[in-house]
Enzyme design. Sequence first.
Site, mmCIF file in Angstrom:
data_model
loop_
_atom_site.group_PDB
_atom_site.id
_atom_site.type_symbol
_atom_site.label_atom_id
_atom_site.label_comp_id
_atom_site.label_asym_id
_atom_site.label_seq_id
_atom_site.Cartn_x
_atom_site.Cartn_y
_atom_site.Cartn_z
ATOM 1 N N LYS A 1 40.862 42.899 23.035
ATOM 2 C CA LYS A 1 39.899 42.849 23.924
ATOM 3 C C LYS A 1 38.765 43.915 23.880
ATOM 4 O O LYS A 1 37.589 43.366 24.072
ATOM 5 C CB LYS A 1 40.551 43.263 25.411
ATOM 6 N N ASP B 1 37.119 48.955 30.507
ATOM 7 C CA ASP B 1 38.757 48.638 30.142
ATOM 8 C C ASP B 1 39.460 48.927 31.104
ATOM 9 O O ASP B 1 39.071 49.542 32.187
ATOM 10 C CB ASP B 1 39.065 49.583 28.891
#
Length: 363
Positions: free
Chosen positions: A82, A127
């Site tokens: 990611k 995040d």
Amino acid sequence: MTRKKHTDGPSGAGEPESPREVAPEPKGSEKAWQAALRPRTFDEYIGQRELIDNLKVSVRAAKQNGWPLDHFLFAGPPGLGKTTLAHVIANELGVNLHVSSGPAIDHKGMLASLLTSLGEGDALFIDEIHRLAPVVEENLYPAMEDFRFDLFIGDGPHAKAVTMQLPRFTLLGATTRMGLLSAPLLDRFGFHWQLRYYELPDMCAIVKRSAQLIGVTIDKDGATEIARRARGTPRIANRLLRRVRDFAAVERDGAIDGDIAGSALDRLAVDHAGLDTLDRAYLSVICERFDGGPVGIEAVAASLSEERGTLEEVVEPFLLQVGFIARTPRGRVATAAGYQHMGLAAPTKAPSGGTGSAQGRLF
Ligand code: ADE
């Protein structure tokens, strides 16, 4: 758009960098290693093909038309890429990437300072976005929707509302827990994608690429052995590669083949399905202490003295994927494949695990 600086990005024209030959040996931390091995362009990125193809289209459209890229959200277990994707997208767009995380933005002022430091067209990566405080999340909505931020100056009845106009930016969110995201936050992303564990051929290609970047010779069997035990997760593959490299350097001539990879990984307690000590302890608790389940996650966490979140975010997704456990409304259960993997006789009630094979769908 503000163009990314040359130090760690593409040229001023917004073109992605050319593929690297050999990365310099990174010093120290795990993070430095991961960063050095990270692909920087869509072409360098291995796996997640559908996602990459979709992203290429959106990035190209944004560049051709001078649009800011829509806000994107990536979900999936840790280590699947990611953060890497956020770097690749910013690099391909030729913009700066600002990196933060849900827990780090712990008050509204912190969010204000992050947002006001962005340049036109920049990307902001958050995040663990599911861990944003509610007040921070609410203030993110107008920023995402209208590129504005509402501030109150002063206190009490004399407080004055001031609206600040922000540059147009792209929010790239990442979460290991899609289910914990509020509906209003989800709605503000133009696109969500659940990253999947990588298939074996992609994992092999990632191991070979990383080996080349760190200057280690590896043959097909060596790469396959590491790839097979890395639970479909590039970050784990890169970590195991470095450990195996140590064994190969000390006990052999430095080159990695299937033999040294297998024996090093056995000694590192990573089994042939990629389960480590915690995974096996988890399975053993369900099979042996709780008679195969169903058992609640809190009871398993207490038995292992582990955080519930670690089990839910790190351990369980892979065990579910390979069919060693199943989730039922009454709790977790070990499947017949899970018992078999632990070398235990399965009670007749143990479910098959859906995939029916000990390796599940992955390998
Ligand atoms: N290193 C870590 N993840 C990678 C990926 N998806 N492609 C290439 N190299 C990687």
